[in-house]
Motif scaffolding. Structure first.
Motif, PDB file in Angstrom:
ATOM      1  N   TRP A 218       0.819  -1.207   0.000  1.00 38.77           N
ATOM      2  CA  TRP A 218       0.000   0.000   0.000  1.00 38.77           C
ATOM      3  C   TRP A 218       0.858   1.264   0.000  1.00 38.77           C
ATOM      4  N   GLY A 219       2.023   1.195   0.648  1.00 35.86           N
ATOM      5  CA  GLY A 219       2.923   2.343   0.621  1.00 35.86           C
ATOM      6  C   GLY A 219       3.405   2.652  -0.778  1.00 35.86           C
ATOM      7  N   LEU A 220       3.720   1.611  -1.537  1.00 34.40           N
ATOM      8  CA  LEU A 220       4.154   1.811  -2.921  1.00 34.40           C
ATOM      9  C   LEU A 220       3.018   2.358  -3.772  1.00 34.40           C
ATOM     10  N   VAL A 221       1.830   1.838  -3.565  1.00 37.52           N
ATOM     11  CA  VAL A 221       0.668   2.343  -4.308  1.00 37.52           C
ATOM     12  C   VAL A 221       0.438   3.817  -3.996  1.00 37.52           C
ATOM     13  N   ASN A 222       0.471   4.170  -2.723  1.00 34.55           N
ATOM     14  CA  ASN A 222       0.207   5.541  -2.306  1.00 34.55           C
ATOM     15  C   ASN A 222       1.316   6.515  -2.688  1.00 34.55           C
ATOM     16  N   SER A 223       2.492   6.001  -2.993  1.00 41.24           N
ATOM     17  CA  SER A 223       3.589   6.881  -3.434  1.00 41.24           C
ATOM     18  C   SER A 223       3.306   7.484  -4.805  1.00 41.24           C
TER      19      SER A 223
ATOM     20  N   ALA B 244       3.156 -15.796  -0.174  1.00 38.21           N
ATOM     21  CA  ALA B 244       3.128 -14.344  -0.369  1.00 38.21           C
ATOM     22  C   ALA B 244       1.995 -13.997  -1.330  1.00 38.21           C
ATOM     23  N   VAL B 245       0.781 -14.058  -0.824  1.00 37.60           N
ATOM     24  CA  VAL B 245      -0.405 -13.808  -1.645  1.00 37.60           C
ATOM     25  C   VAL B 245      -0.968 -12.436  -1.313  1.00 37.60           C
ATOM     26  N   LEU B 246      -1.148 -11.594  -2.334  1.00 37.68           N
ATOM     27  CA  LEU B 246      -1.689 -10.252  -2.145  1.00 37.68           C
ATOM     28  C   LEU B 246      -3.206 -10.271  -2.320  1.00 37.68           C
ATOM     29  N   PRO B 247      -3.933  -9.503  -1.515  1.00 35.72           N
ATOM     30  CA  PRO B 247      -5.382  -9.369  -1.707  1.00 35.72           C
ATOM     31  C   PRO B 247      -5.677  -8.820  -3.098  1.00 35.72           C
ATOM     32  N   GLN B 248      -6.802  -9.208  -3.677  1.00 30.76           N
ATOM     33  CA  GLN B 248      -7.158  -8.781  -5.020  1.00 30.76           C
ATOM     34  C   GLN B 248      -7.204  -7.265  -5.135  1.00 30.76           C
ATOM     35  N   GLU B 249      -7.717  -6.596  -4.101  1.00 31.37           N
ATOM     36  CA  GLU B 249      -7.810  -5.139  -4.115  1.00 31.37           C
ATOM     37  C   GLU B 249      -6.439  -4.496  -4.244  1.00 31.37           C
ATOM     38  N   LEU B 250      -5.476  -4.993  -3.473  1.00 35.37           N
ATOM     39  CA  LEU B 250      -4.121  -4.453  -3.527  1.00 35.37           C
ATOM     40  C   LEU B 250      -3.460  -4.801  -4.849  1.00 35.37           C
ATOM     41  N   TYR B 251      -3.652  -6.013  -5.305  1.00 29.76           N
ATOM     42  CA  TYR B 251      -3.043  -6.451  -6.565  1.00 29.76           C
ATOM     43  C   TYR B 251      -3.508  -5.565  -7.718  1.00 29.76           C
ATOM     44  N   GLU B 252      -4.810  -5.252  -7.744  1.00 33.37           N
ATOM     45  CA  GLU B 252      -5.336  -4.413  -8.806  1.00 33.37           C
ATOM     46  C   GLU B 252      -4.794  -2.990  -8.707  1.00 33.37           C
ATOM     47  N   ALA B 253      -4.682  -2.470  -7.478  1.00 30.20           N
ATOM     48  CA  ALA B 253      -4.152  -1.113  -7.295  1.00 30.20           C
ATOM     49  C   ALA B 253      -2.690  -1.038  -7.716  1.00 30.20           C
TER      50      ALA B 253
ATOM     51  N   LYS C 187       0.637   0.988 -11.693  1.00 28.68           N
ATOM     52  CA  LYS C 187       1.973   1.572 -11.861  1.00 28.68           C
ATOM     53  C   LYS C 187       3.105   0.622 -11.485  1.00 28.68           C
ATOM     54  N   GLY C 188       2.763  -0.583 -11.067  1.00 29.94           N
ATOM     55  CA  GLY C 188       3.797  -1.492 -10.607  1.00 29.94           C
ATOM     56  C   GLY C 188       3.954  -2.726 -11.463  1.00 29.94           C
ATOM     57  N   PHE C 189       5.107  -3.357 -11.318  1.00 32.88           N
ATOM     58  CA  PHE C 189       5.370  -4.647 -11.950  1.00 32.88           C
ATOM     59  C   PHE C 189       5.946  -5.553 -10.872  1.00 32.88           C
ATOM     60  N   ILE C 190       5.382  -6.737 -10.729  1.00 28.42           N
ATOM     61  CA  ILE C 190       5.831  -7.688  -9.716  1.00 28.42           C
ATOM     62  C   ILE C 190       6.498  -8.874 -10.397  1.00 28.42           C
ATOM     63  N   GLY C 191       7.696  -9.182  -9.966  1.00 27.43           N
ATOM     64  CA  GLY C 191       8.417 -10.344 -10.465  1.00 27.43           C
ATOM     65  C   GLY C 191       8.926 -11.168  -9.312  1.00 27.43           C
TER      66      GLY C 191
END
Length: 291
Positions: free
Chosen positions: A181-186, A204-213, A217-221
């Protein structure tokens, strides 16, 4: 404070053990209870380590603040120190231009010290060299994903925050969510490496809401060629755990850092980065609430 029976030292090995004994005699090891780790105690200045003047107790590895004589980390430290006195030369992965004062301090104990860093810059000069069992073109512990670098190609210079907490550091799920959420809010572009074992004890599973947010602007690898990423023009900052390899690579690429030290040498690496070299800043571990 507990006592520890140090092995007898020879004339050749007495120097390093003088520092080990000094640590114990100065009460830096083995507080009687973890509750004794008060702010005042942790802020105690350690001013008698050559080349590390002004060092605070809280900046030393955690097992040097609260431990027991039979602790494996402490025993390993002693055994390593003793072994170091039995060799004729020591090679360390740093460079004197970066740590001149510290290297000079070490040389006062071990005169035959050689600095060989940064290693990756040496490797880059090797166009084609292989040994029987090791390919110098690939020294990652995890399989690299080329998509990470491909994603960077479309980004403006210095517009991306690269986030990687190394190959073995773990965190809680709540800490993972806080960073997400910190990265999203940045509102910045970010490339975040999330290993399959990054979260301690669970996927390491992210909630759907966070994943969509994050997808905006992000890329996860799961892993990448870190040196290639850090040297990419799009990367303008590095959020790191402060492992020595990561710090050396980031310094070599000229990328400033935000450090979130987790354990071991990461604490003192972060201290050097922020206070001595002034190439980054430390963030405190986030206070996470369940739910």
């Amino acid at each position: 404070m507990n006592s520890y029976n140090f092995p007898k030292t020879t004339n050749k090995s007495k120097n390093i053990f003088q520092y080990q004994l000094l640590l114990v005699n100065q009460s830096c090891f083995f507080v009687s209870d973890e509750s004794d780790l008060t702010t005042e105690y942790l802020d105690m200045e350690i001013d008698w380590i050559p080349g590390m003047e002004g060092l605070l107790l809280k900046e030393l590895p955690e097992f040097m603040r609260y431990s027991k004589p039979e602790d494996p980390s402490f025993k390993y430290l002693l055994e390593t120190a003793q072994a170091a006195d039995n060799v004729s030369h020591i090679i360390i992965h740093t460079f004197e231009e970066l740590e001149a004062k510290l290297v000079k301090g070490i040389k006062s104990i071990f005169p035959n010290i050689y600095t060989v860093g940064p290693l990756q810059l040496h490797l880059n000069q090797i166009t084609k060299m292989e040994t029987k069992n090791f390919d110098l073109d690939c020294y990652s512990l995890w399989k690299e994903e080329p998509e990470c670098v491909q994603w960077l190609q479309s980004k403006e210079p210095n517009s991306v925050v690269y986030v990687n907490f190394g190959s073995i550091t773990v965190m809680s799920l709540q800490e993972l969510l806080e960073f997400g959420w910190g990265l999203v809010n940045s509102n910045l572009y970010f490339l975040w490496i999330i290993r399959t074992d990054l979260v301690d004890g669970e996927p390491a599973v992210l909630p759907q809401e966070l994943y969509e947010a994050m997808s905006e602007k992000g890329f996860i690898g799961s892993w990448c060629s870190q040196e290639e990423v850090l040297n990419h023009p799009a990367v303008g900052g590095f959020l790191t755990h402060g492992g020595w390899g990561s710090i050396i690579e980031s310094l070599s690429a000229g990328v400033p850092m935000i450090c979130w030290p987790f354990s071991g040498d990461q604490l003192i690496n972060c201290r050097q980065m922020c206070k001595e070299w002034e190439v980054g800043m430390e963030i405190e571990r986030p206070e996470c609430e369940e739910g």
